[in-house]
Motif scaffolding. Structure first.
Motif, short mmCIF file in Angstrom:
data_model
loop_
_atom_site.label_atom_id
_atom_site.label_comp_id
_atom_site.label_asym_id
_atom_site.label_seq_id
_atom_site.Cartn_x
_atom_site.Cartn_y
_atom_site.Cartn_z
N ASN A 29 -2.66 -9.58 1.79
CA ASN A 29 -2.32 -10.62 0.51
C ASN A 29 -3.09 -10.29 -0.57
OD1 ASN A 29 -0.04 -11.56 2.14
ND2 ASN A 29 -1.84 -12.70 3.37
N GLN A 30 -3.76 -9.22 -1.00
CA GLN A 30 -4.45 -9.35 -2.05
C GLN A 30 -4.01 -9.55 -3.51
OE1 GLN A 30 -7.28 -5.74 -2.16
NE2 GLN A 30 -7.71 -6.00 -4.35
N PHE A 31 -2.90 -9.12 -3.77
CA PHE A 31 -2.01 -9.30 -4.76
C PHE A 31 -0.97 -10.26 -4.75
CE2 PHE A 31 -4.10 -5.11 -5.37
CZ PHE A 31 -4.58 -5.17 -6.52
N VAL A 32 -0.92 -11.03 -3.83
CA VAL A 32 0.10 -12.18 -3.69
C VAL A 32 -0.29 -13.31 -4.79
CG1 VAL A 32 0.88 -13.87 -2.14
CG2 VAL A 32 0.73 -11.58 -1.25
N PRO A 33 -1.53 -13.84 -4.72
CA PRO A 33 -1.74 -14.84 -5.54
C PRO A 33 -1.58 -14.73 -7.09
CG PRO A 33 -3.65 -14.54 -3.92
CD PRO A 33 -2.90 -13.30 -4.09
N ASP A 34 -1.95 -13.67 -7.62
CA ASP A 34 -1.92 -13.36 -8.90
C ASP A 34 -0.48 -12.66 -9.41
OD1 ASP A 34 -2.95 -11.20 -7.64
OD2 ASP A 34 -4.19 -10.87 -9.20
N GLU A 35 -0.09 -11.88 -8.69
CA GLU A 35 1.20 -11.09 -8.99
C GLU A 35 2.47 -10.87 -7.84
OE1 GLU A 35 0.55 -7.08 -10.56
OE2 GLU A 35 -1.62 -7.31 -10.33
N ASP A 36 2.38 -11.93 -6.78
CA ASP A 36 3.07 -12.14 -5.99
C ASP A 36 3.72 -10.71 -5.52
OD1 ASP A 36 5.15 -13.28 -4.27
OD2 ASP A 36 6.68 -13.52 -5.87
N CYS A 37 2.95 -9.77 -5.07
CA CYS A 37 3.11 -8.50 -4.87
C CYS A 37 2.39 -8.11 -3.38
CB CYS A 37 2.68 -7.45 -5.72
SG CYS A 37 3.48 -7.46 -7.36
N GLY A 38 3.16 -7.34 -2.73
CA GLY A 38 2.49 -6.98 -1.37
C GLY A 38 1.69 -5.78 -1.68
N TYR A 39 0.79 -5.38 -0.77
CA TYR A 39 -0.33 -4.37 -0.92
C TYR A 39 -0.61 -3.60 0.20
CZ TYR A 39 -4.48 -1.98 -2.23
OH TYR A 39 -5.78 -1.20 -2.55
N VAL A 40 -0.43 -2.25 0.12
CA VAL A 40 -0.65 -1.31 1.20
C VAL A 40 -2.18 -0.97 0.91
CG1 VAL A 40 -0.21 0.96 2.40
CG2 VAL A 40 1.64 -0.41 1.15
N ALA A 41 -2.76 -1.39 1.80
CA ALA A 41 -4.46 -1.14 1.68
C ALA A 41 -4.71 0.20 2.20
CB ALA A 41 -5.20 -2.41 2.27
N THR A 42 -4.00 0.60 3.37
CA THR A 42 -4.29 1.75 4.02
C THR A 42 -2.83 2.28 4.54
OG1 THR A 42 -6.43 0.73 4.72
CG2 THR A 42 -5.55 2.94 6.01
N LEU A 43 -2.77 3.44 4.48
CA LEU A 43 -1.64 4.44 5.15
C LEU A 43 -2.22 5.58 5.58
CD1 LEU A 43 1.32 4.76 5.74
CD2 LEU A 43 1.75 5.81 3.50
N ALA A 44 -2.16 6.06 7.12
CA ALA A 44 -2.98 6.95 7.35
C ALA A 44 -2.11 7.76 8.39
CB ALA A 44 -4.26 6.60 8.24
N VAL A 45 -2.11 9.12 8.51
CA VAL A 45 -1.46 9.90 9.41
C VAL A 45 -2.40 10.78 10.30
CG1 VAL A 45 0.88 11.34 9.99
CG2 VAL A 45 0.93 9.53 8.31
N LEU A 46 -2.45 10.92 11.48
CA LEU A 46 -3.24 11.75 11.76
C LEU A 46 -2.83 13.23 11.54
CD1 LEU A 46 -3.91 10.35 15.51
CD2 LEU A 46 -5.58 10.39 13.75
N PRO A 47 -3.74 14.16 11.43
CA PRO A 47 -3.63 15.60 11.18
C PRO A 47 -2.53 16.08 11.95
CG PRO A 47 -6.20 14.94 11.08
CD PRO A 47 -5.43 13.90 11.73
N GLU A 48 -2.29 15.98 13.13
CA GLU A 48 -1.44 16.91 14.12
C GLU A 48 0.12 16.08 13.79
OE1 GLU A 48 -3.50 14.06 17.18
OE2 GLU A 48 -3.97 14.82 15.15
N HIS A 49 -0.07 14.84 13.21
CA HIS A 49 1.55 14.32 13.11
C HIS A 49 1.98 14.52 11.63
CE1 HIS A 49 1.94 12.89 17.22
NE2 HIS A 49 0.48 12.50 17.00
#
Length: 320
Positions: free
Chosen positions: A235-255
């Protein structure tokens, strides 16, 4: 130039978050035209596990009591990597040299205390802040990498992605899923700029200490029952921008290369839209070892801000 004798140096306390935020907002306004942090963001910084309020941060007030300077150094786990920040209120002169000296000296101390002969020191600077870039260069820093803030707006519901055969999604409300998320993140980010391996307890403590954490926004993707990828929203950007935030997107190397990253990105978009968020934001390293920037662009995101990370190696002298 030495700071005026009228300037008073002190250590930060949790109750200083509002005053620090006002200073940070003034600096942001002068460079990018809008504040880029909330009071809760500053409170989270002050409560960061491992950040020593009595040794790692400095406040500077002028003769009238106004806060005119804020600087800190913060170690990343037990590594030699130290993040720093130096902020001086626009129009105030004569503080930069002293604050930069303090944080760089502290960075060296933090590295030595962790058994390292040198400190790898990073500072994030807005691409638009040419004055601070020149200061960093003068203190021996050089560009290390660049993070682009990406955004996609939601004008209504977002269609969830089509199911992938063998894929199941698991929310982060249980310790078992959180441990799997930790393992995926540690392996998937091992080659990324600034990555520091930490144990699970440290990883968990840091997230528990952040006011923006919402474990329901952590999702581990399993393929045929085995963890393969994850997405972490907060919720980092909810209070000031009413935006969702993807803090991490990770995929293991074999996938990688199987559409998992795109699937989880669309999953996050749909979830944010369902929460009524105006948009989804994320940051991506333009020198990422995976073609993440291309993925986000192809998914309809656009860059709205660039933060450059400047880096310097410091070799402190051990006390005899």
């Amino acid at each position: 130039m030495k700071p005026s004798a009228a300037h008073r140096f002190s250590r930060p306390r949790a109750e200083d978050a509002t005053a620090i935020h006002e200073l940070v907002a003034a600096c942001d306004l002068a460079v990018i035209g809008v504040p880029d942090a909330t009071v809760d963001d500053i409170a989270d910084e002050l409560a960061e596990p491992g950040f020593d309020l009595d040794a790692d941060g400095w406040l500077v007030h002028d003769a009238g009591g106004a806060l005119v300077g804020w600087a800190w150094a913060c170690a990343k786990g037990d590594s030699d990597m130290i993040d720093i920040e130096v902020l001086v209120r626009p129009g105030v002169e004569g503080l930069e040299d002293e604050l930069w000296r303090l944080v760089l000296d502290r960075a060296g101390e933090l590295a030595l205390a962790r058994g390292h002969d040198a400190a790898t020191v990073d500072i994030g600077i807005y691409r638009a802040d040419t004055g601070k870039q020149a200061l960093a260069k003068g203190y021996g820093f050089a560009p290390g990498t660049s993070f682009h803030r990406m955004r996609i707006d939601h004008e209504g519901p977002v269609e969830p992605p089509a199911p992938i055969p063998g894929l199941t999604l698991h929310s982060g409300e249980t310790d078992a899923v959180r441990r799997q998320a930790y393992e995926v993140q540690q392996e998937a980010f091992a080659d990324h700029f600034g990555f520091v391996k930490v144990d699970y307890e440290h990883w968990l403590e840091r997230r528990q200490a952040q006011s923006v954490t919402d474990w329901s926004q952590l999702t581990v993707a399993r393929i045929d029952g085995r963890p393969a990828a994850l997405v972490v929203g907060n919720n980092q950007f909810v209070p000031d921008e009413d935006c969702g935030y993807v803090a991490t997107l990770a995929v293991l190397p074999e996938h990688r290369g199987k559409g998992l990253g795109r699937f989880l990105l669309r999953h996050a978009f749909a979830a944010d839209a369902a929460r009524g968020r105006r948009a989804t934001l994320l940051h991506v390293d333009s020198n990422n070892t995976t073609p993440a920037l291309d993925l986000y662009l192809s998914a309809g995101m656009r860059p709205v801000l660039v933060i450059d990370v400047w880096r310097r190696l410091i070799r402190p002298v051990r006390a005899s």
